[in-house]
Design a protein around this motif. Structure first.
Motif, PDB file in Angstrom:
ATOM      1  N   ILE A   3       6.042   8.011  -9.174  1.00  0.00           N
ATOM      2  CA  ILE A   3       5.322   8.273  -7.932  1.00  0.00           C
ATOM      3  C   ILE A   3       6.355   8.366  -6.819  1.00  0.00           C
ATOM      4  N   TYR A   4       6.445   9.548  -6.217  1.00  0.00           N
ATOM      5  CA  TYR A   4       7.333   9.756  -5.083  1.00  0.00           C
ATOM      6  C   TYR A   4       6.564   9.370  -3.822  1.00  0.00           C
ATOM      7  N   VAL A   5       7.019   8.311  -3.177  1.00  0.00           N
ATOM      8  CA  VAL A   5       6.285   7.683  -2.078  1.00  0.00           C
ATOM      9  C   VAL A   5       6.519   8.429  -0.770  1.00  0.00           C
ATOM     10  N   ASP A   6       5.392   8.745  -0.089  1.00  0.00           N
ATOM     11  CA  ASP A   6       5.439   9.361   1.236  1.00  0.00           C
ATOM     12  C   ASP A   6       5.143   8.337   2.334  1.00  0.00           C
ATOM     13  N   VAL A   7       4.165   7.449   2.066  1.00  0.00           N
ATOM     14  CA  VAL A   7       3.730   6.448   3.045  1.00  0.00           C
ATOM     15  C   VAL A   7       3.785   5.083   2.395  1.00  0.00           C
ATOM     16  N   ILE A   8       4.312   4.106   3.130  1.00  0.00           N
ATOM     17  CA  ILE A   8       4.371   2.742   2.603  1.00  0.00           C
ATOM     18  C   ILE A   8       3.948   1.773   3.712  1.00  0.00           C
ATOM     19  N   GLU A   9       3.201   0.754   3.293  1.00  0.00           N
ATOM     20  CA  GLU A   9       2.823  -0.293   4.231  1.00  0.00           C
ATOM     21  C   GLU A   9       2.908  -1.634   3.486  1.00  0.00           C
ATOM     22  N   ILE A  10       3.624  -2.572   4.083  1.00  0.00           N
ATOM     23  CA  ILE A  10       3.767  -3.894   3.492  1.00  0.00           C
ATOM     24  C   ILE A  10       2.544  -4.722   3.890  1.00  0.00           C
ATOM     25  N   LEU A  11       1.796  -5.189   2.888  1.00  0.00           N
ATOM     26  CA  LEU A  11       0.570  -5.946   3.135  1.00  0.00           C
ATOM     27  C   LEU A  11       0.781  -7.446   3.047  1.00  0.00           C
ATOM     28  N   GLY A  12       1.816  -7.876   2.337  1.00  0.00           N
ATOM     29  CA  GLY A  12       2.083  -9.314   2.188  1.00  0.00           C
ATOM     30  C   GLY A  12       3.457  -9.519   1.608  1.00  0.00           C
ATOM     31  N   ARG A  13       3.991 -10.671   1.834  1.00  0.00           N
ATOM     32  CA  ARG A  13       5.341 -11.019   1.372  1.00  0.00           C
ATOM     33  C   ARG A  13       5.324 -11.662   0.006  1.00  0.00           C
ATOM     34  N   GLY A  14       6.362 -11.393  -0.769  1.00  0.00           N
ATOM     35  CA  GLY A  14       6.559 -12.072  -2.037  1.00  0.00           C
ATOM     36  C   GLY A  14       7.120 -13.455  -1.811  1.00  0.00           C
ATOM     37  N   TYR A  54       0.890  -1.160   0.000  1.00  0.00           N
ATOM     38  CA  TYR A  54       0.000   0.000   0.000  1.00  0.00           C
ATOM     39  C   TYR A  54       0.925   1.206   0.000  1.00  0.00           C
ATOM     40  N   VAL A  55       0.748   2.113  -0.948  1.00  0.00           N
ATOM     41  CA  VAL A  55       1.584   3.310  -0.997  1.00  0.00           C
ATOM     42  C   VAL A  55       0.727   4.556  -1.191  1.00  0.00           C
ATOM     43  N   GLU A  56       1.188   5.642  -0.589  1.00  0.00           N
ATOM     44  CA  GLU A  56       0.633   6.970  -0.813  1.00  0.00           C
ATOM     45  C   GLU A  56       1.792   7.839  -1.264  1.00  0.00           C
ATOM     46  N   GLY A  57       1.537   8.671  -2.254  1.00  0.00           N
ATOM     47  CA  GLY A  57       2.592   9.537  -2.736  1.00  0.00           C
ATOM     48  C   GLY A  57       2.051  10.610  -3.652  1.00  0.00           C
TER      49      GLY A  57
END
Length: 107
Positions: free
Chosen positions: A95-106, A72-75
């Motif tokens: 997209i210059y990312v301001d907020v990042i959240e990892i939702l699941g692993r690859g 999940y990213v906001e930018g």
């Protein structure tokens, strides 16, 4: 008043590419795929986005994000112009990312 905000949820297409343009200042570049269904059919439209992360977000990308990770990213959008190796003028929207959240692993 104006607003430049992007919110995406998608899967990372490749491992992040980390650069250090200045000492102790990482910049991470990675691609993110989003998909959406086309009407009532089973056809999906895949859109690829180029993400740019700096500072702490780049450090997180370097340590924890790999191909296939769901994010999940906001930018904000930024478009830049450059000349490639063949001397062709190009435009690239990132997209210059301001907020990042990892939702699941690859995998």
């Amino acid at each position: 008043m104006s607003v430049n905000k992007v919110i995406l949820i998608g899967n990372v297409g490749r491992d992040p590419e980390i650069r250090y343009p200045e000492k102790d200042f990482p910049v991470a570049y990675l691609s993110l795929a989003t998909n959406e269904r086309q009407g009532n059919s089973d056809t999906e439209l895949v859109e690829w986005h180029i993400l740019v992360m700096t500072g702490q977000n780049a450090t997180i990308a370097e340590r924890y994000i790999r191909k296939g990770t769901k994010l999940y990213v906001e930018g904000r959008l930024r478009t830049r112009e450059y000349v490639d190796k063949l001397k062709i003028s190009r435009r690239r929207t990132e997209i210059y990312v301001d907020v990042i959240e990892i939702l699941g692993r690859g995998q």
